[in-house]
Design an enzyme around this catalytic site. Structure first.
Site, PDB file in Angstrom:
ATOM      1  N   ASP A  19       0.814  -1.218   0.000  1.00 55.34           N
ATOM      2  CA  ASP A  19       0.000   0.000   0.000  1.00 55.34           C
ATOM      3  C   ASP A  19       0.845   1.265   0.000  1.00 55.34           C
ATOM      4  O   ASP A  19       0.300   2.374  -0.048  1.00 55.34           O
ATOM      5  CB  ASP A  19      -0.987   0.017   1.173  1.00 55.34           C
ATOM      6  CG  ASP A  19      -0.306  -0.197   2.521  1.00 55.34           C
ATOM      7  OD1 ASP A  19       0.871  -0.610   2.543  1.00 55.34           O
ATOM      8  OD2 ASP A  19      -0.957   0.032   3.552  1.00 55.34           O
ATOM      9  N   GLU A 204      13.024   1.725  14.785  1.00 55.60           N
ATOM     10  CA  GLU A 204      12.848   2.791  13.798  1.00 55.60           C
ATOM     11  C   GLU A 204      12.534   4.089  14.529  1.00 55.60           C
ATOM     12  O   GLU A 204      13.321   5.032  14.516  1.00 55.60           O
ATOM     13  CB  GLU A 204      11.726   2.435  12.824  1.00 55.60           C
ATOM     14  CG  GLU A 204      11.486   3.484  11.745  1.00 55.60           C
ATOM     15  CD  GLU A 204      10.296   3.132  10.845  1.00 55.60           C
ATOM     16  OE1 GLU A 204      10.173   3.763   9.785  1.00 55.60           O
ATOM     17  OE2 GLU A 204       9.484   2.260  11.219  1.00 55.60           O
ATOM     18  N   ASP A 293      11.093   0.204   1.555  1.00 60.56           N
ATOM     19  CA  ASP A 293      10.007   0.479   2.490  1.00 60.56           C
ATOM     20  C   ASP A 293       8.726   0.820   1.727  1.00 60.56           C
ATOM     21  O   ASP A 293       7.820   0.004   1.635  1.00 60.56           O
ATOM     22  CB  ASP A 293      10.363   1.586   3.474  1.00 60.56           C
ATOM     23  CG  ASP A 293       9.488   1.570   4.720  1.00 60.56           C
ATOM     24  OD1 ASP A 293       8.729   0.590   4.906  1.00 60.56           O
ATOM     25  OD2 ASP A 293       9.574   2.510   5.523  1.00 60.56           O
TER      26      ASP A 293
END
Length: 356
Positions: A19, A204, A293
């Site tokens: 997505d 992260e 990513d």
């Protein structure tokens, strides 16, 4: 390393969100089809810039807000199949030979699809994408549970049910702050009982303690991002480094780090490419893999990530082969398929680059 060499180099991506990688024109077309009217622009070029600018906030939470638009247009079987096909096509055009693409099935139920139907639609799209690219790429899915919801065990069960039918493993993603991975321990226990692979986003937005919890409490095989492991590494004035106990454990046990440089700059996990910790991690012996990513949201590709590393650190084919082999070795493919990928595709591809 020239641009043409980067394009030709075989690549493996382990950390890429379905997505987060849509074509802007596809978003616009799907939005018109489903009546979604909240897009910030209906011009593909302007929309691409909007996503990139919105993600450049330095905040993981703000970065994640951009996905409301992409998920909104991924609610039907036809839309999911199309997005998956185009994902495979775009990665293959970028030189990717193997990809593990992750997505959260629970985010695609608003138009009446069930979880199994979502998985079947995406898998059908990946198979069609493989066919259209002439078999130049192999794609497997990772099913993602969201950190801030309570459906992770259900998604883990879904992962086991669809294992060996296009699903390679499981992932936990979403806002890291306030949502520790141990909250989803039942999901990880279920996966372990069924000998199923999984990776965990950690290190992260939160420091090394997040990596510790993912590895030591939850048993992660790989770490999504993981760059904050450097909180447990001391770099001395002479350039040498001393690893703390957690960093040494992760390195020595070959727990792969799914590093995503451009995304890390956008979410504040790193300041710039030149000081990104990927080079420190590589030099100190970690199993480092290079990833995108979110290709749309981060405005990147595997080729562009390679190019950034060339500019920042002067990397050439030898280092990129190292990253690519590490990614293949850390993939959730069966061992014979990993060996074939390395011996028949990756190493010959880089040998040809060096000869040229």
């Amino acid at each position: 390393m020239h641009l043409s060499d980067i394009l030709r180099a075989p690549k493996v991506v382990l950390h890429d969100h379905l997505d987060g990688g849509l074509r802007p024109a596809t978003i616009i077309e799907l939005a018109r089809e489903c009546g979604y009217r909240a897009l910030p622009s209906e011009d593909p070029a302007e929309l691409a810039v909007w996503f990139r600018d919105a993600a450049d906030s330095g905040s993981l939470e703000r970065y994640l807000e951009t996905f409301a638009h992409t998920c909104a247009v991924m609610q039907t079987r036809a839309a999911l199949e199309r997005v998956a096909v185009e994902c495979a096509e775009d990665l293959a055009a970028d030189g990717v030979v193997y990809a593990e693409i992750r997505y959260a099935p629970e985010q695609h139920l608003e138009a009446g699809l069930g979880l199994d139907e979502v998985v079947e639609a995406v898998n059908a799209g990946f198979r069609e994408g493989e066919r259209r690219t002439g078999g130049r790429i192999t794609v497997r899915a990772l099913l993602t549970g969201m950190r801030h919801t309570d459906r992770s065990l259900e998604i883990a069960e879904l992962t086991v049910a669809h294992r060996d039918r296009g699903v390679a493993g499981f992932d936990i993603a979403g806002g890291e702050i306030g949502n520790p991975p141990a909250r989803h321990l039942p999901a990880f226990q279920h996966l372990r009982r069924h000998n199923c692979h999984y990776t965990i986003h950690a290190g992260e937005a939160v420091g090394a303690e997040s990596v510790h919890e993912a590895v030591q409490v939850c048993g992660a095989e790989r770490i999504g991002h993981g760059v904050r492991i450097t909180d447990d590494i001391t770099v001395h004035d002479d350039g040498t480094a001393t690893l703390g106990p957690l960093a040494a454990y992760v390195r020595d046990n070959r727990i792969a780090l799914e590093v995503c440089p451009t995304s890390n700059l956008q979410t504040g996990a790193a300041k710039d490419y030149a000081t990104h910790p990927i080079d420190l991690l590589r030099r100190t012996g970690f199993r480092v893999t290079l990833n995108t990513d979110n290709r749309l949201v981060s405005g990147t590709s595997m080729g562009e990530e390679f190019a950034h590393m060339v500019t920042a650190f002067g990397y050439g084919p030898d280092v990129f082969e190292e990253f690519t082999v590490a990614a293949a070795e850390a993939s959730f493919l069966p061992l014979p398929e990993r060996r074939r990928l390395i011996d028949e595709v990756i190493r010959p591809g880089y040998a040809a680059l060096r000869e040229a």
